[in-house]
Design an enzyme around this catalytic site. Structure first.
Site, PDB file in Angstrom:
ATOM      1  N   CYS A   1      -1.008  -0.512   7.281  1.00  0.00           N
ATOM      2  CA  CYS A   1      -0.629  -0.455   5.872  1.00  0.00           C
ATOM      3  C   CYS A   1      -1.820   0.069   5.091  1.00  0.00           C
ATOM      4  O   CYS A   1      -2.850   0.417   5.661  1.00  0.00           O
ATOM      5  CB  CYS A   1      -0.168  -1.809   5.350  1.00  0.00           C
ATOM      6  SG  CYS A   1      -1.458  -3.070   5.255  1.00  0.00           S
TER       7      CYS A   1
ATOM      8  N   HIS B   1      -1.131  -8.154  -3.430  1.00  0.00           N
ATOM      9  CA  HIS B   1      -2.560  -8.358  -3.190  1.00  0.00           C
ATOM     10  C   HIS B   1      -3.300  -7.133  -3.709  1.00  0.00           C
ATOM     11  O   HIS B   1      -2.700  -6.108  -4.021  1.00  0.00           O
ATOM     12  CB  HIS B   1      -2.846  -8.565  -1.703  1.00  0.00           C
ATOM     13  CG  HIS B   1      -2.251  -7.516  -0.815  1.00  0.00           C
ATOM     14  ND1 HIS B   1      -0.930  -7.558  -0.413  1.00  0.00           N
ATOM     15  CD2 HIS B   1      -2.768  -6.396  -0.269  1.00  0.00           C
ATOM     16  CE1 HIS B   1      -0.673  -6.518   0.366  1.00  0.00           C
ATOM     17  NE2 HIS B   1      -1.766  -5.788   0.454  1.00  0.00           N
TER      18      HIS B   1
END
Length: 637
Positions: free
Chosen positions: A390, A553
């Site tokens: 990611c 996040h």
């Protein structure tokens, strides 16, 4: 041709154009730091700079003439042909540099990839035919010989073409000036600047004409045509506001160097990354010139460098409004046009493309288990490692990897599954799984791997696609018990019960993310700046991971704002819309090192071990202890 065929052909053309833009961006973006370094040195130390220094100024010409084009050539060659491609691309670029008397960035963007392509084709041709012990000899001599040939071709062929283009642009500017159609001069001036012909156009044509006019009437608009910082400012502002990732983060420093420092060359690579932006600077330049003419603007002498400060310093008394108006109009028009172009190229795939991706995934499931991947040459039965990647390698990929790893274990397959950031994908990776919006970047990092795109990280077909290629195993005795063997009784310091908020009213995703960030901040886990990083991460890529859960996040650089590892859980029974998905739990994450990965793994395992009713349980429960236990249980080895 029927409408269906026309639509498909149009889609293919669009895809190719966007792919070409991404390829150009891939050559320039990694080298933006070098452009900024050159811009700073230039703005500070040239004779007209802020801290003139003749010794330091010696760096300016070699950097723009040799260093920057070579970096672009190397990067372009490496993108196509790996490290050997980068070397041959740099050698080829040297031929185009020496064959011209202007900075050869466009030439580098041609010769770099060409060098990579040639060496890649050569390597494919001799694969398996090199006698043992001769590998290094053949590799070195082949790169040298092919690089030398391409350098000679660049020197004798590409260079003269660019110089001819230079002459054509100069003739075009002169013709428009003589015809009295001054705003249309931007059609030639702005593209010429992007090709680094700004000095040739400015000093060779516009400054001499301006000097004659200024001598007669005390000022001249010709001094403003090339030096107007407005068009470039508009492009950079649009990148800052609407772009994503590294290019967005580099735009503010480029704005300072361009607008205050007066080094226009700093914005040229940003236009080259998306050639459609030439339209924006042409529109901005023409609008600025038109405004200058309306208000009778002009300078008493050439503004060098072309900073707003130098422009104002050369403005005659009483002429400040006219000059500033032209600069602002040029910047505004350029900004608006650039915003439309940048936002359109940032759009996510539409519904039809998603359906096509789903169909392709379904077809992959039906492939024979002995089939060999067309993209990587990985034999179906032999892969033993899968990379889940990611953007930051912190949250989404960790959960995806845990889910896939658990499925492999339950099926009895001994397949290693690891997670990492896109930039950290191993060069020898066999299979790489990423979110569909990240696949293009992953392919640039690991071009020889097989790439599988998924829509979310928890509920995806990766296991079905890969397991269909593996030999069936009698896994009667290989089941993995994912139920907890022992619950750790100590209170978790990463997730505290007071940071589990249930029954919240629905809101938009950005408000929900900020609520999670605020809770992390108030809990002493992060500095307040981390909240903005969480929002930026969502802008770059949705943090929805599947089964009603989102894990916002911060981006990678926000690690510096994390004080200690922590997580917070916000429950929205009626849901929060994350693009096309609905999240009922918003789990804010701040991780120091890898400390947060255990809880992410627990989340993935807990959810994977449940049926589809887990989503209903998570969104409807009023038991804080249930959420706490679910996400903090540790398994004994």
């Amino acid at each position: 041709m029927d409408n269906t065929s026309h639509t498909k052909n149009k889609g293919k053309v669009k895809e190719r154009v966007q792919g070409f833009g991404r390829f150009l961006s891939g050559m320039i973006l990694p080298n933006i730091g070098a452009f900024i370094a050159w811009g700073l040195i230039t703005a500070l130390f040239i004779p007209d700079g802020w801290l003139p220094n003749s010794n330091f100024a010696k760096l300016v010409s070699p950097m723009i003439t040799y260093l920057l084009p070579l970096l672009i050539g190397y990067t372009g060659g490496k993108m196509v042909g790996g490290t050997r491609g980068g070397v041959v691309g740099a050698i080829s670029t040297m031929g185009i540099i020496v064959g011209s008397d202007i900075p050869m960035f466009m030439g580098a963007m041609i010769m770099g990839p060409l060098g990579g392509y040639v060496i890649k084709k050569f390597d494919n041709m001799i694969e398996g035919k090199v006698p043992a012990g001769f590998e290094m000899l053949i590799n070195n001599f082949s790169a040298g010989i092919l690089g030398a040939m391409l350098a000679l071709i660049a020197f004798s062929g590409i260079g003269p073409v660019v110089l001819s283009l230079n002459g054509l642009l100069k003739d075009g500017v002169e013709a428009i000036v003589k015809a009295g159609l001054l705003p249309l001069a931007s059609i030639f001036i702005e593209p010429a600047k992007i090709l680094f012909l700004n000095n040739a156009i400015g000093n060779g044509i516009l400054v001499p004409i301006g000097a004659q006019e200024a001598k007669a009437i005390g000022k001249s608009v010709f001094f403003l045509l090339e030096s107007n910082p407005g068009p470039g400012l508009g492009v950079l502002l649009a990148y800052w506001v609407f772009a994503k990732g590294a290019v967005k983060e580099s735009a503010p420093s480029a704005i300072i160097i361009h607008f205050i420092g007066g080094i226009h060359e700093i914005y040229f690579p940003y236009v080259l990354m998306n050639p459609l932006l030439v339209i924006a600077v042409i529109c901005g330049g023409a609008s600025g010139i038109f405004t200058f003419q309306i208000f009778g603007a002009g300078l008493i002498a050439a503004a060098s460098p072309g900073s707003i400060i130098a422009v104002l310093a050369m403005t005659p008394k009483g002429g400040y409004f006219a000059v500033v108006a032209g600069v602002l109009v040029a910047a505004a028009v350029s900004f608006v046009v650039s915003a439309v172009i940048i936002k359109s190229t940032n759009k996510k795939t539409d519904g039809n493309e998603l359906e096509e991706a789903k169909l392709k995934s379904s077809e992959l499931k039906l492939k024979k288990k002995d089939e060999i991947s067309e993209t990587s040459g990985v034999t179906a039965k032999t892969f033993n490692k899968v990379i889940f990647a990611c953007d930051a390698g912190m949250g989404s990929s960790a959960m995806g990897a845990t889910t896939l790893r658990t499925k492999f274990k339950k099926a009895g397959y001994n397949i290693e599954v690891v997670n990492c950031a896109i930039e950290a994908i191993p060069k020898d990776a066999q299979i790489v799984i990423t979110h569909e919006t990240l696949t293009a970047r992953a392919k640039n990092v690991a071009p020889n791997a097989e790439h599988i795109s998924v829509k979310d990280f928890l509920n995806n077909p990766a296991f079905e696609i890969l397991s269909a290629r593996l030999k069936p195993i009698d896994n009667t005795n290989n089941k993995v018990n994912i139920e907890p063997k022992n619950v750790v009784k100590n209170e978790s310091k990463i997730l505290e019960k007071k940071n589990i908020k249930l029954g919240l009213e629905s809101t938009d995703k950005y408000t929900a993310i900020k609520m999670a960030g605020r809770l992390l901040y108030e809990g002493g886990y992060v500095e307040e700046e981390y909240i903005d990083a969480m929002v930026q991460r969502e802008d770059d890529l949705s943090t929805y991971i599947g089964k009603g859960i989102a894990i916002p996040h911060g981006v990678g650089e926000s690690k510096k704002n994390i004080k200690k590892t922590g997580m917070v859980v916000l429950q929205f029974p009626n849901g929060v819309k994350f693009d096309e998905e609905i999240a009922y739990l918003v789990i804010g994450i701040a991780g120091v090192g890898d400390e947060h990965l255990q809880i992410l793994s627990n989340i993935a395992i807990a959810i994977e071990g449940e049926d589809e009713s887990i989503t209903d349980k998570l969104k409807n429960t009023q038991d804080v202890q249930y959420i706490y236990d679910l996400f903090t249980i540790k398994l004994e080895d």
